[in-house]
Design a protein around this motif. Structure first.
Motif, PDB file in Angstrom:
ATOM      1  N   LYS A  76      -2.265  -3.972   2.280  1.00 41.00           N
ATOM      2  CA  LYS A  76      -0.889  -3.499   2.460  1.00 41.00           C
ATOM      3  C   LYS A  76      -0.829  -2.037   2.065  1.00 41.00           C
ATOM      4  O   LYS A  76      -1.194  -1.677   0.938  1.00 41.00           O
ATOM      5  CB  LYS A  76       0.070  -4.325   1.609  1.00 41.00           C
ATOM      6  CG  LYS A  76       1.548  -3.975   1.826  1.00 41.00           C
ATOM      7  CD  LYS A  76       2.431  -4.774   0.889  1.00 41.00           C
ATOM      8  CE  LYS A  76       2.515  -6.233   1.285  1.00 41.00           C
ATOM      9  NZ  LYS A  76       3.280  -6.428   2.539  1.00 41.00           N
ATOM     10  N   ASP A  81       1.498  -4.267   6.760  1.00 38.41           N
ATOM     11  CA  ASP A  81       0.412  -5.228   6.614  1.00 38.41           C
ATOM     12  C   ASP A  81      -0.676  -4.902   7.632  1.00 38.41           C
ATOM     13  O   ASP A  81      -0.438  -4.961   8.846  1.00 38.41           O
ATOM     14  CB  ASP A  81       0.919  -6.654   6.840  1.00 38.41           C
ATOM     15  CG  ASP A  81       1.926  -7.080   5.787  1.00 38.41           C
ATOM     16  OD1 ASP A  81       1.972  -6.433   4.727  1.00 38.41           O
ATOM     17  OD2 ASP A  81       2.668  -8.051   6.030  1.00 38.41           O
ATOM     18  N   ALA A 327       0.391  -5.146  -2.431  1.00 37.46           N
ATOM     19  CA  ALA A 327      -0.046  -3.758  -2.241  1.00 37.46           C
ATOM     20  C   ALA A 327      -1.202  -3.396  -3.165  1.00 37.46           C
ATOM     21  O   ALA A 327      -1.848  -2.375  -2.969  1.00 37.46           O
ATOM     22  CB  ALA A 327       1.129  -2.811  -2.480  1.00 37.46           C
TER      23      ALA A 327
END
Length: 370
Positions: A76, A81, A327
């Motif tokens: 991410k 994505d 992330a």
């Protein structure tokens, strides 16, 4: 660290050389016979462990494999994505097995010019070594991939083009390992993994163990866009980590008539993932460390024929996990609906194979498995 092209080429050259020499040596051994299938199996190469298992460990097994077990990566970045894949559809491998030792060497398939234009080039190397004993099963596998493309390009940039955004310098290094223990002496893991034994009666076994994975992903700083332009990013990330898990597997082989069989397994696992993300920008480098727990299950089934000389089969497998996707980390995802087809033959063992393995047994008596 990005994978150097020279090292990759050296790995490929050694792999191909080993495969070719081993196969040619085995075939030349039988060149004076009219038919390779008519070669008798020496009586001293076969023993009967019990009513459930026939032992062929003293034969030299050569197996060819074709499968689609190709790992992809999810990361991410900037709330996007990204699904990254190497430009491969199938993997090929040659597996050599003798006594306790089984070695698998991956063979890189050639990419067509059209596919390379659309998705870029990919260099790959895969090597697995497996030590199979009466009760213990140890596996160590190393995978290198360099050159990825963004499989969801059209979703990211809202395009209908067949050309994908490419990460030509992106490289992944993954080291897998596991050790498991078999409780039922009537169940043969070798009959399924290395085909150095034959399961003659149906049996199954509980097999607990441990598994571990070291992984890294680097080279996200260079992108080739759909117009063929190379873009060097100022802000990018590199990822790495290590996870360890407890395995609680159960395996079963159902034996049919005349060496035909079906097998199935399920391996729930519980583990901890320790990982780090290195964020690189013109202002400097910031490294953060994290850890997460996860639950997963590997499962599969297959079937085939395991005869005195020839053996072949097909396997299907999959993996389900609750690993988080955020992330701060990457997610390694195996191909969905994985399959593996194999075909093999048992040869008289050449001295180039038996000598080093027998030497290892003599120097390390614990390796002997009579």
């Amino acid at each position: 660290m990005p994978l150097k092209k020279g090292i990759t080429l050296m790995f490929y050259a050694r792999s191909w050389l080993f495969c070719v020499i081993s196969i040619l040596f085995s075939l030349v051994t039988y060149s004076q016979n009219d038919s390779i299938a008519s070669i008798p199996i020496p009586k001293d190469s076969i023993s009967y462990t019990n009513d459930y298992i026939t032992d062929h460990k003293k034969r030299f097994n050569v197996k060819l494999e074709v499968g689609n077990d190709i790992s992809t990566y999810e990361i991410k970045e900037n709330d996007l994505d990204l699904y990254l894949k190497p430009n491969l559809n199938l993997r090929y491998a040659v597996v050599f097995s003798y006594k306790f030792l089984s070695v698998r060497i991956g063979i890189r398939p050639k990419i067509s010019d059209e596919q390379e234009e659309l998705k870029g080039g990919s260099d790959t190397f895969r090597f697995r070594i497996q030590a199979l004993f009466d009760n213990w099963n140890h596996v160590l596998e190393y995978n290198i991939d360099k050159g990825f493309y963004l499989s969801n390009t059209n979703e990211i940039i809202n395009s209908n083009s067949d050309i994908r955004i490419q990460f030509p310098e992106l490289s992944s290094n993954v080291l897998f390992g596991s050790s498991s223990y078999k409780f039922n002496e009537n169940y043969s893991m070798r009959a399924i993994q290395s085909q150095t034994e034959i399961q003659t009666k149906s049996a199954g076994s509980f097999m607990p163990g441990i598994g571990y994975v070291f992984y890294s992903l680097s080279g996200t700083d260079v992108i080739k866009d759909i117009d063929g332009e190379i873009v060097y990013r100022d802000n990018y990330s590199e990822y790495g980590g290590f996870n360890v898990s407890l395995l609680l597997g159960y395996y079963y082989t159902f034996v049919l008539k005349k060496n035909w069989y079906l097998n199935a397994y399920g391996v729930p696992s519980f583990g901890v993932d320790f990982y780090q993300t290195k964020n690189i920008s013109p202002e400097g480098t910031n490294t953060t460390h994290f850890n997460d727990t996860f639950i997963s299950i590997n499962y599969g089934f297959g079937g085939g024929y395991n005869g005195d000389k020839f053996f072949f089969g097909i396997e299907f497998k999959n993996r389900f996990t609750n690993e988080k996707f955020s992330a701060n980390r990457i997610k390694i995802s195996p191909s969905k609906n994985q399959f593996n087809v194999f075909f093999g033959y048992r040869f008289k063992t050449p001295k180039t194979v038996s000598a080093p393995v027998d030497y290892m047994e003599n120097k390390i008596p614990i390796l002997k498995d009579d």
